[in-house]
Design a protein around this motif. Structure first.
Motif, PDB file in Angstrom:
ATOM      1  N   GLN A  14       0.799  -1.157  -0.043  1.00 44.76           N
ATOM      2  CA  GLN A  14       0.036  -0.010   0.295  1.00 44.76           C
ATOM      3  C   GLN A  14       0.858   1.328   0.120  1.00 44.76           C
ATOM      4  O   GLN A  14       1.549   1.601   0.849  1.00 44.76           O
ATOM      5  CB  GLN A  14      -0.737  -0.035   1.261  1.00 44.76           C
ATOM      6  CG  GLN A  14      -1.857   1.092   1.383  1.00 44.76           C
ATOM      7  CD  GLN A  14      -1.053   2.154   2.119  1.00 44.76           C
ATOM      8  OE1 GLN A  14      -0.803   3.284   1.281  1.00 44.76           O
ATOM      9  NE2 GLN A  14      -0.991   2.140   3.477  1.00 44.76           N
ATOM     10  N   LEU A  68      -5.627   7.252   1.080  1.00 50.72           N
ATOM     11  CA  LEU A  68      -5.963   6.691   2.300  1.00 50.72           C
ATOM     12  C   LEU A  68      -6.941   7.439   3.112  1.00 50.72           C
ATOM     13  O   LEU A  68      -7.451   7.017   4.077  1.00 50.72           O
ATOM     14  CB  LEU A  68      -4.578   6.853   3.180  1.00 50.72           C
ATOM     15  CG  LEU A  68      -3.446   5.880   2.760  1.00 50.72           C
ATOM     16  CD1 LEU A  68      -2.061   6.081   3.301  1.00 50.72           C
ATOM     17  CD2 LEU A  68      -4.014   4.408   3.497  1.00 50.72           C
ATOM     18  N   ILE A  74     -10.715   2.931  -0.816  1.00 47.42           N
ATOM     19  CA  ILE A  74     -10.170   1.707  -0.221  1.00 47.42           C
ATOM     20  C   ILE A  74     -10.799   0.390  -0.450  1.00 47.42           C
ATOM     21  O   ILE A  74     -10.225  -0.643  -0.851  1.00 47.42           O
ATOM     22  CB  ILE A  74      -9.735   1.855   1.234  1.00 47.42           C
ATOM     23  CG1 ILE A  74      -8.694   3.081   1.625  1.00 47.42           C
ATOM     24  CG2 ILE A  74      -9.165   0.616   1.920  1.00 47.42           C
ATOM     25  CD1 ILE A  74      -8.702   3.490   3.023  1.00 47.42           C
ATOM     26  N   ASN A  93       1.252  -1.810   4.882  1.00 45.78           N
ATOM     27  CA  ASN A  93       0.974  -0.354   5.099  1.00 45.78           C
ATOM     28  C   ASN A  93       2.059   0.407   4.921  1.00 45.78           C
ATOM     29  O   ASN A  93       2.653   0.678   5.935  1.00 45.78           O
ATOM     30  CB  ASN A  93       0.088  -0.196   6.181  1.00 45.78           C
ATOM     31  CG  ASN A  93      -1.322  -0.319   5.962  1.00 45.78           C
ATOM     32  OD1 ASN A  93      -1.929   0.144   4.935  1.00 45.78           O
ATOM     33  ND2 ASN A  93      -2.185  -0.871   6.905  1.00 45.78           N
ATOM     34  N   VAL A 123      -4.742  10.206   7.188  1.00 47.16           N
ATOM     35  CA  VAL A 123      -3.772   9.555   6.277  1.00 47.16           C
ATOM     36  C   VAL A 123      -2.827   8.645   7.155  1.00 47.16           C
ATOM     37  O   VAL A 123      -2.803   7.282   6.968  1.00 47.16           O
ATOM     38  CB  VAL A 123      -2.835  10.487   5.643  1.00 47.16           C
ATOM     39  CG1 VAL A 123      -1.604   9.956   5.036  1.00 47.16           C
ATOM     40  CG2 VAL A 123      -3.798  11.467   4.676  1.00 47.16           C
ATOM     41  N   GLY A 127      -6.329   5.764   7.757  1.00 48.20           N
ATOM     42  CA  GLY A 127      -6.264   4.935   6.604  1.00 48.20           C
ATOM     43  C   GLY A 127      -5.726   3.565   6.578  1.00 48.20           C
ATOM     44  O   GLY A 127      -6.368   2.568   6.120  1.00 48.20           O
ATOM     45  N   PRO A 128      -4.481   3.629   7.123  1.00 50.51           N
ATOM     46  CA  PRO A 128      -4.063   2.016   7.309  1.00 50.51           C
ATOM     47  C   PRO A 128      -5.012   1.045   7.765  1.00 50.51           C
ATOM     48  O   PRO A 128      -4.892  -0.099   7.667  1.00 50.51           O
ATOM     49  CB  PRO A 128      -2.515   2.244   8.218  1.00 50.51           C
ATOM     50  CG  PRO A 128      -2.428   3.704   7.873  1.00 50.51           C
ATOM     51  CD  PRO A 128      -3.624   4.383   7.742  1.00 50.51           C
ATOM     52  N   VAL A 131      -7.622   0.043   5.433  1.00 45.83           N
ATOM     53  CA  VAL A 131      -6.906  -0.863   4.454  1.00 45.83           C
ATOM     54  C   VAL A 131      -6.950  -2.167   5.042  1.00 45.83           C
ATOM     55  O   VAL A 131      -7.298  -3.466   4.504  1.00 45.83           O
ATOM     56  CB  VAL A 131      -5.460  -0.642   4.384  1.00 45.83           C
ATOM     57  CG1 VAL A 131      -4.754  -1.557   3.486  1.00 45.83           C
ATOM     58  CG2 VAL A 131      -5.524   0.656   3.354  1.00 45.83           C
ATOM     59  N   SER A 149       2.689  -2.616   9.262  1.00 44.69           N
ATOM     60  CA  SER A 149       2.375  -1.017   9.083  1.00 44.69           C
ATOM     61  C   SER A 149       3.653  -0.295   9.397  1.00 44.69           C
ATOM     62  O   SER A 149       4.244  -0.469  10.406  1.00 44.69           O
ATOM     63  CB  SER A 149       1.106  -0.552   9.816  1.00 44.69           C
ATOM     64  OG  SER A 149       0.041  -1.104   9.513  1.00 44.69           O
TER      65      SER A 149
END
Ligand SMILES: NC(=O)c1ccc[n+]([C@@H]2O[C@H](COP(=O)([O-])OP(=O)(O)OC[C@H]3O[C@@H](n4cnc5c(N)ncnc54)[C@H](OP(=O)(O)O)[C@@H]3O)[C@@H](O)[C@H]2O)c1
Length: 255
Positions: A14, A68, A74, A93, A123, A127-128, A131, A149
């Motif tokens: 990602q 993100l 996503i 990530n 972000v 975001g992660p 995901v 991550s």
């Protein structure tokens, strides 16, 4: 190499448009010719290096747009991935930011503002997590799978002696908590999952460039070295490492 020894181990990188993510993808592609990869970036048309890398590895890289800060993007990236592969044994990530046009890391409390804090959290932390929410369907029920991550040592609460960088530090601390929560929940349905936060060291990328002046040259890693070190840590992860925070040299980082 555990990963390289497993045929058909597929990976999601990602944020592979540049920096550490691009180099992780490049090294993964050269490590094992059996694997398939999903590489995300915000705007595939602008990611020319990534497009070239995918063209050199015809059919082994699916480039998917992913922003993100937009859960719809996503979700769409996960749906597009489902047309290309069934299972991911590695999810990395990478995407995040420290500064962007109009937003510099805060030196002091007076520099703090709500919009910047929200943007960094959206972000770097939310975001992660989203995901993993949308891509968990690709994780195997049994067998080894790594969800890593990229965090940052400055996101460590215990290690914070300098202060400042409120938005980046706190968003990475939140990302770490999400990683820890994921490590507990994912392990219930995915028996072989190892969920970790990783600190890559200080790496020579656009993200660190404005802040490199005081970094000794031996502590400033090239993207090639950083990606190799991170992949070595990932390869050597053991089941009992689920829920941990490691630095580039495999040493634990205090939360
Ligand atoms: N470099 C360091 O010294 C260092 C140290 C500690 C931790 N880290 C962490 O390592 C990770 C990678 O950093 P890097 O040094 O490789 O940074 P970089 O060269 O600036 O690359 C950042 C990556 O994140 C993507 N990205 C940024 N905002 C995004 C968004 N809103 N949605 C989707 N993707 C987004 C970028 O995509 P675009 O190309 O579309 O902008 C790019 O692929 C980050 O999480 C960072 O916090 C880096």
């Amino acid at each position: 190499m555990v990963l390289a020894a497993v045929p058909g181990v597929n990976a999601l990188v990602q944020a592979a448009s540049r920096g550490i993510g691009f180099e992780i993808l490049r090294q993964l592609l050269s490590r094992d010719r059996d694997r398939r990869f999903v590489a995300t970036c915000r705007d595939p048309r602008k990611a020319t290096a990534l497009q070239a890398l995918a063209a050199e590895n015809d059919g082994r890289v699916l480039i998917v747009p992913l922003e993100l800060a937009d859960e719809g993007s996503i979700r769409a990236a996960a749906d597009r991935t489902a047309e290309y592969l069934d299972e991911l044994q590695l999810l990395i990530n990478v995407g995040g930011f420290l500064h962007r046009p109009g937003q510099e890391p805060e030196r002091r409390l007076d520099d703090v503002n709500a919009d910047s804090l929200h943007a960094s959290f959206a972000v770097n932390a939310v975001g992660p997590l989203l995901v993993v929410k949308h891509f968990r369907r690709f994780l195997p029920r049994r067998g080894r799978a790594v969800v890593a991550s990229l965090s940052a040592r400055v996101g460590s609460i215990g290690d914070n002696r300098l202060g400042g960088w409120y938005a980046y530090r706190a968003s990475k601390a939140a990302q770490n908590m999400f990683t820890r929560c994921l490590s507990v929940e994912l392990a219930r349905r995915h028996r072989g999952v190892i969920c970790v936060a990783l600190h890559p060291g200080t790496v020579d990328t656009d993200l660190s460039r404005p802040f490199q002046a005081r970094v000794p040259s031996e502590k400033l890693f090239s993207t090639e070295r950083a990606a190799r070190q991170l992949l070595d840590v990932i390869v050597s992860l053991k089941p009992e490492d689920n829920g941990a925070f490691f630095a580039w040299d495999g040493q634990p980082v205090p939360w």
